[in-house]
Design a protein around this motif. Structure first.
Motif, PDB file in Angstrom:
ATOM      1  N   LEU A 544      -0.207  16.964  23.130  1.00 60.14           N
ATOM      2  CA  LEU A 544       0.486  17.022  21.850  1.00 60.14           C
ATOM      3  C   LEU A 544      -0.421  16.686  20.685  1.00 60.14           C
ATOM      4  O   LEU A 544      -0.107  17.009  19.534  1.00 60.14           O
ATOM      5  CB  LEU A 544       1.682  16.073  21.871  1.00 60.14           C
ATOM      6  N   GLY A 545      -1.559  16.055  20.965  1.00 58.59           N
ATOM      7  CA  GLY A 545      -2.536  15.802  19.917  1.00 58.59           C
ATOM      8  C   GLY A 545      -3.200  17.069  19.423  1.00 58.59           C
ATOM      9  O   GLY A 545      -3.923  17.059  18.423  1.00 58.59           O
ATOM     10  N   VAL A 546      -2.956  18.177  20.108  1.00 62.99           N
ATOM     11  CA  VAL A 546      -3.412  19.500  19.659  1.00 62.99           C
ATOM     12  C   VAL A 546      -2.281  20.262  18.985  1.00 62.99           C
ATOM     13  O   VAL A 546      -2.455  20.861  17.922  1.00 62.99           O
ATOM     14  CB  VAL A 546      -3.971  20.312  20.844  1.00 62.99           C
ATOM     15  N   THR A 547      -1.107  20.233  19.600  1.00 61.66           N
ATOM     16  CA  THR A 547      -0.022  21.101  19.144  1.00 61.66           C
ATOM     17  C   THR A 547       0.753  20.544  17.955  1.00 61.66           C
ATOM     18  O   THR A 547       1.251  21.320  17.130  1.00 61.66           O
ATOM     19  CB  THR A 547       0.951  21.373  20.297  1.00 61.66           C
ATOM     20  N   GLU A 548       0.908  19.228  17.867  1.00 59.28           N
ATOM     21  CA  GLU A 548       1.749  18.645  16.820  1.00 59.28           C
ATOM     22  C   GLU A 548       0.969  18.448  15.524  1.00 59.28           C
ATOM     23  O   GLU A 548       0.782  17.343  15.025  1.00 59.28           O
ATOM     24  CB  GLU A 548       2.363  17.331  17.318  1.00 59.28           C
ATOM     25  N   HIS A 549       0.517  19.573  15.006  1.00 60.63           N
ATOM     26  CA  HIS A 549      -0.268  19.614  13.772  1.00 60.63           C
ATOM     27  C   HIS A 549       0.137  20.843  12.959  1.00 60.63           C
ATOM     28  O   HIS A 549       0.696  21.808  13.492  1.00 60.63           O
ATOM     29  CB  HIS A 549      -1.769  19.704  14.086  1.00 60.63           C
ATOM     30  N   SER A 550      -0.212  20.831  11.702  1.00 60.38           N
ATOM     31  CA  SER A 550       0.051  22.009  10.867  1.00 60.38           C
ATOM     32  C   SER A 550      -0.777  23.199  11.335  1.00 60.38           C
ATOM     33  O   SER A 550      -0.440  24.347  11.050  1.00 60.38           O
ATOM     34  CB  SER A 550      -0.247  21.698   9.399  1.00 60.38           C
TER      35      SER A 550
END
Length: 957
Positions: A544-550
């Motif tokens: 999620l440190g990759v996906t939960e970003h703008s």
């Protein structure tokens, strides 16, 4: 030499027989007790004997651990060899003649066993594991009938029990120091929390300076599972007795999808034991799956349907029929007045594939709209978009076991030891045997410098700069000629590649140019890129440190670009591997939970696809995509969206900008919540339908490696219905008929309509244990590795991924960046784990802050701090931590009283609206009030209990 074994007997700790025979492995012929046998070179005498069903007595040996040879119970005689070697550590040799039973061996084994028993309590009849003890079994196997001596004063029979761990007890008086627990901790879990102290009869197992809870133990249960005596025993067994029967099912926590034996006595669950045949976990577990199952029968479980006309009124307990009728009337009234598009539903990644499929079918066919979404929207929706765009399929490419063949591994935006611990144990095993590791994370996660594991590179980037770092890595690989040109020419769209190559080769994407944005020294990126590109097999794991970003979708595509450029897709040991957060995130996406896709990731605008489903479902399907979750909230506040069915998700706690979410939920005319607890979202509901835990139903989950695994009912639903039955009843009440007698019939419909599931059935799952999709005529046994020989879409597509800085920027008012994550003992919003003894490890969410930032603000360890963002503010206790980099703070979101999502903003991924949980500009100040954290939690729990008691009392009146 690799050996392949399957167990002789389900659940047995004995060795198994070869599952496959590899032609390129040298075969060795020998004779054991007069029986000829041929086995692969490297096989031990004990393994070879087990193939002939010759069971050699043993205590220190088990098929899950490396041979040790310390107990001397498995001694044998070998013609031409001096002495009596241990069968477990002796490899077979061509022409070897072995004797496993004769009078001399029997006498020697009895003498050895007599020594063990002389230093062991003789309390078998009152022992918790009587009848389930290997020491007891072996004493019988060797014919021990008398013990001639004891060692009073020199043994450990009077040592105190270690009861510090809430789930198991260590009774040193019953320990035979076989070291199986020590080896399991090191070899399987990779934690090395246990050691052997002293020698001879003074030797003992120690954990930490004082107790298990004082040690580095992570309570995975590997030591308990390995123990051959009652020295390490589950407290549930001590209290309730040994189990009498079991059913194999699948864990309902993270996306690893561990297989467990739910071991029962009558209707009562005694323990969850990791299943040795589980393909995802291979007999291992973590503290959540192994021990934290008590929530399923917790006193907070709501087991009666409840309704109310207004959220200001108390709940009324009613029958299932009345609750379903009440909900259906509300839905029909909204549809008649405002139209079908004023309705929608949210499926659950905690529920089964079959239940998720029915919810989206209910919304599309019963409500008449495509307004359906799932919690994957707020976690892995960028994975679906990014991987489908580049590789052609919205899922990971490998098995977890594939990591054992990786040579260079990138872990980016994930913390496997906390979020996916069973996979992390496999990963650490490979790292200990020589693989190299690159960690890309703003925080120093455990893998950076764990016991016996050290990352070669930690690229400690600033939150929000994943794309910049990934582009910089690719820039080095391209400009230094480290790409796999033959792979690219054969497997990829060359026009797309040349466009991407021109883009990525530009100096604007160099590590030096990106250093000011990322904060990562350019030389570290260059060295890491060279290492990854030069190793034969490179695997990338992300979370999620990759996906939960703008730029979540851009980052996923940048990862795929990097994998294709280095030729690392389409074989074992490589691949693009998303670590899914919840147990069925992959499955909920597969089942058509997104508003623009029907099951199997097929767009609703495709007339052929719609015709297929319309023919089966008997109603027309809208050809326009429906509303995403954020759009539903906005439409509700605007007055255009009136009714919502939420199954198994607590959106009031898990979604960003809590105040906005609550405003939307308050605006609804009908909110139907289906869950096992009265959660935060239920405070805004008009109908509460009690859900069923994973122990109370049949179905399937699909894990992060596309593995479809069976979920099997081990107890009756406490509410009287499984979730799929409640959904079916609601559909029928709305006038859309659904008739299923068992979830297997729902899976048959899924298989009929979904190409990647065409070959899936409950019969096949019972036969194979689990299946990785695609499973169809081309791959009747499933597909462990995707994209072999070619991509699903034909040619792999490189995509230009321009780095665009997040709009969430620091300034004088908000000078720090907050990022969020999970901790090992708790799970997601904590609804399950908070209702277990796991809270002994994590009783509250805390704010980790670097010492320099703490000193600037006068923050001390444990002091309450107020965290303010552009969206709101909360108060948490502080923890000063060198894991953080200056300017970055970190917290978890497991406790609703913490209100972490009160301060996260509505910024989201450009392609999928996945919230940018990982980047929130904040200020941290010492709180004026000195918060009593335990009191806050007590008050919160009391409020929850009062809420539930009021409903019960009102119903009784």
């Amino acid at each position: 030499m690799v050996e392949f074994y399957i167990p002789i007997e389900q659940g047995s700790k004995d060795f198994g027989t070869p599952a496959v025979k590899c032609e390129d492995i040298t075969q060795i012929s020998l004779t054991i007790d007069g029986w000829p046998i041929t086995v692969p070179e490297g096989t031990s005498v004990m393994h070879a004997s087990s193939i002939l069903n010759i069971q050699i007595p043993k205590l220190c040996a088990t098929d899950s651990l490396e041979a040790f040879g310390s107990c001397r119970m498995c001694v044998v005689e070998i013609e031409g060899m001096r002495g009596k070697p241990a069968a477990c550590t002796t490899p077979v040799v061509e022409g070897m003649v072995v004797t496993t039973q004769n009078e001399a061996l029997r006498k020697l084994r009895r003498n050895v066993m007599e020594l063990y028993i002389s230093d062991h309590p003789l309390d078998c009849l009152t022992c918790a594991v009587n009848g389930d003890c290997e020491l007891q079994d072996m004493a019988g196997a060797v014919g021990l009938r008398d013990v001639r001596y004891g060692f009073e004063g020199s043994n450990h029979l009077n040592m105190e029990k270690d009861t510090s761990n809430p789930y198991f007890t260590f009774d040193s008086s019953k320990c035979i120091v076989c070291s199986r627990c020590v080896r399991a901790c090191g070899e399987i879990q990779g934690q090395h929390a246990l050691t052997v102290e002293s020698r001879g009869f003074e030797s003992r197992i120690v954990a930490g300076s004082e107790s298990f809870m004082d040690s580095e133990c992570v309570s995975c249960g590997a030591c308990v599972q390995a123990c051959p005596t009652a020295a390490l025993t589950e407290n549930s067994v001590i209290e309730l007795g040994t189990p009498s029967h079991y059913r194999v099912t699948t864990c309902a926590y993270c996306g690893v999808g561990c297989s467990f034996r739910a071991e029962m006595r009558g209707d009562e669950l005694i323990r969850m034991v990791p299943h040795k045949d589980g393909k995802a976990n291979q007999g291992h577990s973590c503290v959540k799956g192994r021990f934290a199952f008590g929530y399923a029968t917790h006193k907070d479980r709501v087991t009666d349907p409840m309704i109310r006309d207004s959220i200001d009124e108390p709940w009324r307990k009613v029958s299932w029929e009345e609750a379903i009728g009440f909900a259906a009337d509300k839905i029909k009234a909204i549809r008649d007045k405002h139209g079908a598009n004023a309705l929608g539903g949210i499926t659950s990644s905690r529920c089964t594939n079959e239940e998720t499929y029915l919810v989206q079918k209910l919304v599309r066919a019963g409500f008449g709209t495509n307004n359906v979404d799932t919690c994957a929207r707020v976690c892995h929706s960028p994975t679906g978009y990014g991987l489908k765009t580049t590789l052609g399929e919205s899922a990971g490419t490998q098995t977890f076991e594939s990591v054992q063949k990786a040579d260079a591994i990138i872990v980016i935006g994930a913390n496997p030891t906390d979020g996916h611990p069973v996979f992390a144990s496999q990963l650490k095993r490979r790292l200990r045997s020589g693989a190299k590791l690159i960690v890309i994370d703003p925080r120093e996660i455990d893998l950076v410098n764990a016991a016996h594991v050290r990352a070669q590179y930690h690229l400690q980037l600033r939150p929000g700069t994943n794309v910049a770092v990934l582009n910089a890595l690719a820039h080095v690989i391209i400009n230094e000629g480290l790409e796999d040109t033959s792979y690219i020419e054969e497997r990829c769209d060359m026009a797309a590649y040349k466009k991407w190559r021109d883009f990525i080769a530009d100096e604007h994407h160099s590590p030096e140019a990106m250093e000011s944005a990322t904060g990562v020294p350019a030389m570290l990126i260059r060295e890491a890129a060279r290492m990854f590109a030069k190793e034969r097999n490179g695997a990338i794991y992300y979370g999620l440190g990759v996906t939960e970003h703008s730029q979540g979708s851009s980052a996923v595509m940048a990862i795929a670009n990097l994998a294709m450029a280095t030729g690392n897709v389409g074989r074992e040991g490589v691949g693009v591997n998303p670590l899914r957060g919840q147990n069925n995130v992959q499955g909920s996406c597969d089942m058509g939970s997104f508003p623009h896709e029907l099951p199997g990731y097929r767009h609703v605008s495709d007339p052929e696809v719609r015709a297929l489903f319309e023919g089966e479902w008997g109603v027309p399907i809208d050809d326009e995509p429906g509303l995403r979750i954020p759009n539903m909230f906005d439409a509700a506040i605007a007055g255009r969206f009136k009714g919502m069915y939420v199954q198994g998700e607590d959106i009031a706690q898990s979604d960003p900008n809590t105040q906005h979410v609550e405003a939307a939920l308050t605006s609804l005319e009908c909110l139907i919540v289906q869950d096992i607890f009265l959660n935060e979202t239920a405070k805004f509901a008009h109908v509460f339908l009690p859900g069923a835990s994973f122990l109370e139903k049949d179905g399937t989950f699909t894990n992060a490696e596309r593995r479809i695994s069976p979920v099997r009912k081990v107890m009756a639903p406490l509410s009287g219905k499984a979730d799929w039955e409640a959904t079916m009843d609601l559909a029928n009440a709305l006038g859309y008929e659904m008739h299923y007698n068992h979830p297997s019939e729902i899976m048959d419909e899924i298989a009929k309509l979904t190409p990647t599931f065409h070959g899936v059935s409950y019969e096949k799952l019972d036969e194979l244990g689990s299946i990785q999709w695609p499973c169809n005529d081309e791959a009747p046994l499933g597909t462990p590795t995707m994209h072999i020989g070619g991509f699903v879409k034909g040619k792999g597509s490189f995509v230009v991924t321009e780095y665009v800085a997040t709009e969430e920027k620091v300034n004088k008012r908000f000078p720090l960046l907050l990022t969020t994550g999970r901790i090992l003992s708790q799970y997601n919003v904590g609804a399950q784990t908070r209702r277990t003894d796991n809270s002994q490890w994590h009783q509250e969410d805390i704010l980790e802050i670097h010492p320099l930032d703490a000193e600037d603000r006068g923050v001390t360890d444990g002091s309450p701090v107020r965290i303010a963002s552009r969206a709101g503010e909360i108060t948490l206790p502080a923890k000063i931590s060198n894991r953080m980099q200056p300017g970055v703070v970190y917290t978890t979101f497991h406790h609703p009283v913490s209100g972490t999502n009160v301060i996260t903003t509505e910024n989201s991924d450009w392609a999928t609206n996945c919230p940018e949980y990982k980047v929130t500009a904040v200020q941290v100040k010492v709180a004026v009030e000195q918060a009593d954290w335990q009191q806050r939690f007590r008050e919160f729990d009391e409020q929850q209990q009062a809420h539930l008691s009021a409903a019960t009392q009102d119903s009784n009146n």
